[in-house]
Design a protein around this motif. Sequence first.
Motif, PDB file in Angstrom:
ATOM      1  N   SER A 183      51.762  33.888  35.314  1.00  0.00           N
ATOM      2  CA  SER A 183      50.713  35.428  34.943  1.00  0.00           C
ATOM      3  C   SER A 183      51.200  35.838  33.782  1.00  0.00           C
ATOM      4  N   GLN A 184      52.941  35.696  33.248  1.00  0.00           N
ATOM      5  CA  GLN A 184      52.932  36.312  31.503  1.00  0.00           C
ATOM      6  C   GLN A 184      53.023  35.009  31.129  1.00  0.00           C
ATOM      7  N   ARG A 215      54.963  40.790  28.909  1.00  0.00           N
ATOM      8  CA  ARG A 215      54.491  42.298  29.152  1.00  0.00           C
ATOM      9  C   ARG A 215      54.955  43.661  30.611  1.00  0.00           C
ATOM     10  N   HIS A 240      46.644  38.585  25.009  1.00  0.00           N
ATOM     11  CA  HIS A 240      46.838  39.433  24.351  1.00  0.00           C
ATOM     12  C   HIS A 240      46.958  38.704  22.366  1.00  0.00           C
ATOM     13  N   ARG A 247      49.977  33.354  31.245  1.00  0.00           N
ATOM     14  CA  ARG A 247      48.510  33.490  30.094  1.00  0.00           C
ATOM     15  C   ARG A 247      48.227  35.249  29.865  1.00  0.00           C
ATOM     16  N   GLU A 248      48.759  35.690  30.005  1.00  0.00           N
ATOM     17  CA  GLU A 248      48.250  37.871  29.917  1.00  0.00           C
ATOM     18  C   GLU A 248      49.265  37.789  28.498  1.00  0.00           C
ATOM     19  N   CYS A 249      49.949  37.040  27.864  1.00  0.00           N
ATOM     20  CA  CYS A 249      50.475  37.568  26.462  1.00  0.00           C
ATOM     21  C   CYS A 249      49.700  36.893  25.932  1.00  0.00           C
ATOM     22  N   ILE A 300      53.456  43.549  33.826  1.00  0.00           N
ATOM     23  CA  ILE A 300      53.264  42.978  34.731  1.00  0.00           C
ATOM     24  C   ILE A 300      54.647  42.381  35.449  1.00  0.00           C
ATOM     25  N   GLU A 334      46.641  46.486  40.990  1.00  0.00           N
ATOM     26  CA  GLU A 334      45.549  47.085  39.847  1.00  0.00           C
ATOM     27  C   GLU A 334      45.162  48.448  40.166  1.00  0.00           C
ATOM     28  N   LYS A 363      42.076  44.299  31.271  1.00  0.00           N
ATOM     29  CA  LYS A 363      43.141  43.966  30.627  1.00  0.00           C
ATOM     30  C   LYS A 363      42.924  42.909  29.401  1.00  0.00           C
ATOM     31  N   ARG A 364      41.641  42.658  28.687  1.00  0.00           N
ATOM     32  CA  ARG A 364      41.683  41.971  28.294  1.00  0.00           C
ATOM     33  C   ARG A 364      39.737  43.407  26.813  1.00  0.00           C
TER      34      ARG A 364
END
Length: 464
Positions: free
Chosen positions: A190-191, A179, A198, A193-195, A182, A41, A48-49
């Motif tokens: 991880s994709q 994203r 977002h 969760r983060e997508c 990532i 990072e 990221k949030r």
Amino acid sequence: MAKSKTMYVCGECGYTTPKWLGKCPDCGKWNTFAEEVQQPEVEEKKLKRAPGRGGMALPIGEIPDEAAARMSSGIGELDRVLGGGVVEGSIVLVGGDPGIGKSTLLTQLSANLSARGDKVLYVSGEESMRQIKLRATRLGADGSGFYVLAENDVSIIEERMLAIQPRAMVIDSIQTMYRTDISSAPGSVSQVRECAAHIMRLAKMNDCAVFLVGHVTKEGAIAGPRVLEHMVDAVLYFEGDRSSQYRLLRAVKNRFGSVNELGMFEMTGEGMREVTNASETLLSERAHDASGCVVMCAMEGTRPLLTDVQALVTPTVFGNPRRMSSGIEVGRLFLLLAVLEKRAALTLYNQDVYINIAGGMTLTEPAADLAVCAAVASSSRNLMLGPDWAVMGEVGLAGELRAVPHAERRLSECMRLGFQNVILPKSNLRGIRVPEGMNAIGAETLFDALKLLGIYNNPGRARS
């Protein structure tokens, strides 16, 4: 310069470990770890949030009452499952087997909203724009507010969404989104969760209702991390056999309404057709002159449904008798068969027992116990119940009948479809209003209920 590192992530629960493990120590599943490369990072990407709002704590009495703004989807059964309509700014996860009708239903939703004058953005990471147009044309969608985007990159989806400002958006499917910051592949823990995080932030900031289509695993659970179901406001599951024309839409989580609500649809060439009278549909092909068929009224959320409980008892040709069930838990069936042998003197140790809930229904409430026992006893004695009889009640290990909730609503539904004779636990008759013209009979034990049905003292039809 920091280096990237490899981690192994459990696809079921999201547990991470620096080395591969055969069994996840957190959820206990086997062979669920997948390798993911995690990039270091940088300072500007640590958060990221969305940041906190810095709000003040208020006494609960001083918090203003604000009802969630809802809009009708134009599909009554979907509105029922969602608790009265689509909530603005909500995020709904729709799961189900491939080909069950998820994309068809959401295309109909988009067509209805656009025909009403609202803007809708349909984002597909699996189909081309021409494929979506073919399906939309078949379903009669021709609204100018129906926008289609074939894209996987979440950042580009955000740009198009802010430019169009839709009132509702469909993401088909969340496992295909990614994203660029990532490094793991689309569909990884991880994709996903983060997508999802977002997209959720976009929905809340722009008061846009978002429907996420989720793939399912071979066990029937939504693929990806379990945190995905915790993040969304509602989780809907499509159930049913693809070879059957009927589909069931069930809410297993809903922050704006009751859970376990059920909507029923019929798959046709013009899309999903609502089945408004589900009880009549489920009983339309019921066998009236066969033993082992019993009608009971189940509660699916706030909706009473009459279902046909079928049993077949035959002498076994194996060393151990077979017990198979479709629509109820097989462990519950074992328990009820033991109670029938011990408390109702029914010989089943040398009999194969098969249970089926007609119409593809799944009964999870204990109120179906008495219907299952009555169906097994009817098939075992080869006695047919009367065509206007229904039963309901929970059966205890001592053979006692326990009260069921919403007894008045169940009795009203039975009366509406012509079932004038109902056997239920005696404790349910205290303090309820029985519909006029109905004969509601209370029983204290399983043996009493079977005697009232005439299974033990009538050589012919149990009741007529």
